[in-house]
Design a protein around this motif. Structure first.
Motif, PDB file in Angstrom:
ATOM      1  N   ASP A  19       0.871  -1.180   0.000  1.00 56.14           N
ATOM      2  CA  ASP A  19       0.000   0.000   0.000  1.00 56.14           C
ATOM      3  C   ASP A  19       0.910   1.233   0.000  1.00 56.14           C
ATOM      4  OD1 ASP A  19       0.872   0.482   2.642  1.00 56.14           O
ATOM      5  OD2 ASP A  19      -0.766  -0.702   3.476  1.00 56.14           O
ATOM      6  N   HIS A  20       0.348   2.404   0.277  1.00 54.51           N
ATOM      7  CA  HIS A  20       1.150   3.629   0.193  1.00 54.51           C
ATOM      8  C   HIS A  20       1.557   4.161   1.568  1.00 54.51           C
ATOM      9  CE1 HIS A  20       0.923   4.261  -4.152  1.00 54.51           C
ATOM     10  NE2 HIS A  20      -0.279   3.701  -4.072  1.00 54.51           N
ATOM     11  N   SER A  21       1.635   3.252   2.537  1.00 52.72           N
ATOM     12  CA  SER A  21       2.147   3.654   3.847  1.00 52.72           C
ATOM     13  C   SER A  21       3.655   3.863   3.750  1.00 52.72           C
ATOM     14  CB  SER A  21       1.838   2.577   4.886  1.00 52.72           C
ATOM     15  OG  SER A  21       2.563   1.390   4.593  1.00 52.72           O
ATOM     16  N   PHE A  26       8.863   2.266   1.450  1.00 55.35           N
ATOM     17  CA  PHE A  26      10.271   1.883   1.598  1.00 55.35           C
ATOM     18  C   PHE A  26      10.505   0.482   1.013  1.00 55.35           C
ATOM     19  CE2 PHE A  26      13.299  -0.611   4.132  1.00 55.35           C
ATOM     20  CZ  PHE A  26      14.474   0.056   3.810  1.00 55.35           C
ATOM     21  N   LEU A  27       9.598  -0.471   1.316  1.00 58.68           N
ATOM     22  CA  LEU A  27       9.753  -1.827   0.799  1.00 58.68           C
ATOM     23  C   LEU A  27       9.649  -1.859  -0.721  1.00 58.68           C
ATOM     24  CD1 LEU A  27       7.669  -3.838   3.433  1.00 58.68           C
ATOM     25  CD2 LEU A  27      10.167  -3.769   3.197  1.00 58.68           C
ATOM     26  N   PHE A  28       8.756  -1.043  -1.269  1.00 58.04           N
ATOM     27  CA  PHE A  28       8.631  -0.970  -2.723  1.00 58.04           C
ATOM     28  C   PHE A  28       9.934  -0.440  -3.340  1.00 58.04           C
ATOM     29  CE2 PHE A  28       7.703   1.762  -6.413  1.00 58.04           C
ATOM     30  CZ  PHE A  28       7.271   0.791  -7.304  1.00 58.04           C
ATOM     31  N   THR A  29      10.510   0.576  -2.722  1.00 61.14           N
ATOM     32  CA  THR A  29      11.788   1.112  -3.202  1.00 61.14           C
ATOM     33  C   THR A  29      12.879   0.051  -3.126  1.00 61.14           C
ATOM     34  OG1 THR A  29      11.142   3.299  -2.388  1.00 61.14           O
ATOM     35  CG2 THR A  29      13.466   2.975  -2.904  1.00 61.14           C
ATOM     36  N   LEU A  30      12.849  -0.753  -2.059  1.00 61.09           N
ATOM     37  CA  LEU A  30      13.823  -1.830  -1.909  1.00 61.09           C
ATOM     38  C   LEU A  30      13.652  -2.871  -3.008  1.00 61.09           C
ATOM     39  CD1 LEU A  30      16.062  -3.081  -0.156  1.00 61.09           C
ATOM     40  CD2 LEU A  30      14.271  -4.215   1.181  1.00 61.09           C
ATOM     41  N   VAL A  31      12.400  -3.201  -3.345  1.00 60.28           N
ATOM     42  CA  VAL A  31      12.140  -4.152  -4.429  1.00 60.28           C
ATOM     43  C   VAL A  31      12.672  -3.619  -5.753  1.00 60.28           C
ATOM     44  CG1 VAL A  31      10.305  -5.171  -5.844  1.00 60.28           C
ATOM     45  CG2 VAL A  31      10.179  -5.317  -3.367  1.00 60.28           C
ATOM     46  N   ALA A  82       5.293  -2.592 -10.532  1.00 60.70           N
ATOM     47  CA  ALA A  82       5.748  -1.221 -10.314  1.00 60.70           C
ATOM     48  C   ALA A  82       4.843  -0.218 -11.019  1.00 60.70           C
ATOM     49  CB  ALA A  82       7.192  -1.069 -10.805  1.00 60.70           C
ATOM     50  N   PHE A  83       4.423  -0.530 -12.238  1.00 61.40           N
ATOM     51  CA  PHE A  83       3.529   0.369 -12.975  1.00 61.40           C
ATOM     52  C   PHE A  83       2.205   0.548 -12.237  1.00 61.40           C
ATOM     53  CE2 PHE A  83       0.023   0.925 -15.974  1.00 61.40           C
ATOM     54  CZ  PHE A  83       0.394   2.103 -16.594  1.00 61.40           C
ATOM     55  N   ASN A  84       1.629  -0.553 -11.769  1.00 60.63           N
ATOM     56  CA  ASN A  84       0.351  -0.471 -11.045  1.00 60.63           C
ATOM     57  C   ASN A  84       0.495   0.340  -9.763  1.00 60.63           C
ATOM     58  OD1 ASN A  84      -0.725  -2.035 -13.046  1.00 60.63           O
ATOM     59  ND2 ASN A  84      -1.353  -3.727 -11.726  1.00 60.63           N
ATOM     60  N   TYR A  85       1.597   0.139  -9.066  1.00 62.44           N
ATOM     61  CA  TYR A  85       1.797   0.840  -7.797  1.00 62.44           C
ATOM     62  C   TYR A  85       1.973   2.341  -8.021  1.00 62.44           C
ATOM     63  CZ  TYR A  85       3.784   2.052  -3.245  1.00 62.44           C
ATOM     64  OH  TYR A  85       4.017   2.632  -2.018  1.00 62.44           O
TER      65      TYR A  85
END
Length: 315
Positions: A19-21, A26-31, A82-85
């Motif tokens: 989600d956008h918490s 941070f986890l998305f950036t790590l991925v 990544a595109f969806n997020y």
């Protein structure tokens, strides 16, 4: 075969993993960072093995195939996630979902058989060194690689055709970050028990058969290594084989956890975490494991870097 019109006219919704918490951002950036490392690492392995003539041996040819598979696998799932997020859109078309299923299942199957071929290569190199040029010639290596791709793509086509033959209804929300077949089947309007049995049979062939080959090969390898009189030879053999066994353990453990359980036993959270491990993390770890524990790869990499620095100085 029964096709429901809604299956063609409606998109699926990927609920994703983040989600956008702040924590998930941070986890998305790590991925994304892991994705970039995997992209560069596997691309470097493929190019390095291609340009360095000393690495044109069956062992490294198979390793380049593994890097190519990991490169394709991580590109099958992460860019769409990544595109969806980033866009806030969570939909994926039927064609997009089918493409993900085909490449994802096919590449997993190819990697299963390729890892078995790599274990056979190590068995011949260590247990039958004098016959290695015959038993593991470039022709045999090419046939093993081609057979791995053919069997993997056959599995992908089979699973794709059957998975898309089911009518899907309801909210059509897939509790995953890509079109994973077990997660999709929970949305089916009809019973999927026959397909679950088909998937289990495919998993026995695609997972357990290569595992048997790998275990048999490495039992023979370990016995041969223990009988070696040379400490240096024993160390080199263990270093090469341990790298392969690390990859095998990570890959097959996750695959069996996901695909050899009944769909009713699957937890969406567990599925997403395990899938993220072997579709995102493992492709990053594979080139690191092989390059850091392999002197020939490290030496070839340093040679390329040295040429680059020399070329810059000359320029």
């Amino acid at each position: 075969m029964y096709w429901n019109n809604r299956t063609f006219n409606s998109d699926f919704i990927l609920l994703g993993i983040f989600d956008h918490s702040p924590t998930h951002t941070f986890l998305f950036t790590l991925v994304l960072a892991i994705f970039l490392v995997a992209l560069m690492g596997n691309s470097a392995m493929v190019l390095l093995i291609r340009v360095d003539a000393r690495l044109h041996t069956p062992m490294y040819i198979l390793l380049s195939q593994l890097s190519l598979i990991d490169l394709m696998l991580i590109c099958t799932t992460v860019p769409k996630m990544a595109f969806n997020y980033l866009s806030g859109r969570r939909t994926i078309s039927l064609a997009g979902c089918g493409t993900q299923i085909f490449f994802y299942v096919s590449l997993l199957g190819v990697e299963c058989f390729l890892l078995a071929a790599m274990s056979y290569d190590r068995y011949v190199a260590i247990c039958q060194p004098l016959r290695y040029p015959i038993l593991m010639s470039h022709k045999v290596c090419g046939l093993l690689a081609a057979a791995s791709w053919l069997l993997g793509y056959s599995d992908g086509i089979t699973v794709l055709v059957v998975a898309l033959s089911f009518p899907y209804c309801g909210a059509r929300e897939i509790s995953h970050f890509f079109c994973d077949v077990p997660s999709m089947l929970t949305l089916s309007c009809t019973s999927t028990s026959d397909f679950e049995r088909l998937m289990f049979t495919c998993c026995v062939v695609m997972l357990l058969l290569p595992v048997v080959i790998i275990i048999a090969s490495y039992v023979r390898v370990i016995l041969a290594v223990l009988r070696m009189g040379s400490g240096e030879g024993r160390r080199k053999a263990f270093a090469t084989c341990s790298s392969h066994l690390m990859v095998v353990g990570m890959y097959y453990g996750a695959g069996m956890f996901i695909y050899m359980q009944p769909i009713s036993h699957h937890s969406p959270t567990e599925n997403k975490m395990v899938s993220a491990f072997y579709t995102i993390l493992t492709p990053m770890l594979n080139p690191l494991i092989y390059s850091l524990r392999n002197r020939e790869v490290a030496r070839a990499f340093m040679k390329v870097l040295g040429k680059g620095k020399f070329g810059q100085r000359m320029g």
